[in-house]
Enzyme design. Structure first.
Site, PDB file in Angstrom:
ATOM      1  N   CYS A   1       3.121  -1.152  -8.652  1.00  0.00           N
ATOM      2  CA  CYS A   1       4.416  -1.772  -8.324  1.00  0.00           C
ATOM      3  C   CYS A   1       4.965  -2.611  -9.471  1.00  0.00           C
ATOM      4  O   CYS A   1       5.272  -3.791  -9.295  1.00  0.00           O
ATOM      5  CB  CYS A   1       4.297  -2.636  -7.071  1.00  0.00           C
TER       6      CYS A   1
ATOM      7  N   CYS B   1       0.863  -1.171   0.000  1.00  0.00           N
ATOM      8  CA  CYS B   1       0.000   0.000   0.000  1.00  0.00           C
ATOM      9  C   CYS B   1       0.904   1.226   0.000  1.00  0.00           C
ATOM     10  O   CYS B   1       2.124   1.090   0.013  1.00  0.00           O
ATOM     11  CB  CYS B   1      -0.938  -0.015   1.197  1.00  0.00           C
TER      12      CYS B   1
ATOM     13  N   CYS C   1      -4.866   1.057  -3.550  1.00  0.00           N
ATOM     14  CA  CYS C   1      -4.467   2.449  -3.365  1.00  0.00           C
ATOM     15  C   CYS C   1      -3.754   3.005  -4.589  1.00  0.00           C
ATOM     16  O   CYS C   1      -3.074   4.010  -4.514  1.00  0.00           O
ATOM     17  CB  CYS C   1      -3.613   2.577  -2.112  1.00  0.00           C
TER      18      CYS C   1
END
Length: 144
Positions: free
Chosen positions: A97, A19, A93
């Site tokens: 990545c 997150c 969120c």
């Protein structure tokens, strides 16, 4: 030869929960993976912009179920091992990545409980536990 039965680190499934701040959702997910995954799993959590602390509400919420989250710390993605994870979950969120290697990825789209009252925070905690248990069951069926 080790006296402790169970897989060594090379055969354990590696799970990562991500997150932005690594202070609530991903911390609780890591904790649940440790609770329910046993020695079959290595659990990690990290944030793209870590807050530097674990939210006291998350610590209190996990204490209610007997887990001490106060020993966890908010970590950056740059602090996690440079490995291919078996599973990576983002908490919803907006963190994709892309530089984290993973065999399987999911975006869980879990609301941020940071400003929620305790009863709603608990509901988010329980949702995270349900999702982590499902991942552990899925990954337990998968062979290396």
């Amino acid at each position: 030869m080790s006296d402790s039965p169970g897989p060594d680190s090379s055969t354990r499934k590696r799970l990562l929960f991500v997150c932005v701040e690594n202070s609530n959702r991903s911390q609780m997910a890591e904790a649940f993976a440790r609770i329910h995954g046993g020695k079959q799993f290595e659990a990690y959590s990290a944030g793209s912009r870590p807050s530097g602390r674990t939210n006291p509400k998350a610590i209190d919420s996990m204490k209610e179920i007997g887990y001490d989250l106060s020993q966890h710390r908010s970590k950056s993605l740059s602090e996690i091992p440079d490995i291919e994870f078996d599973f990576v979950a983002t908490m919803g969120c907006g963190d994709a990545c892309p530089f984290v290697r993973a065999k399987l990825r999911e975006d869980w789209n879990i609301p941020d409980p940071k400003e929620m009252p305790p009863e709603d925070f608990r509901a988010v905690r329980d949702l995270i536990e349900t999702k982590v248990k499902a991942v552990i069951a899925l990954m337990s069926e998968a062979r290396p």
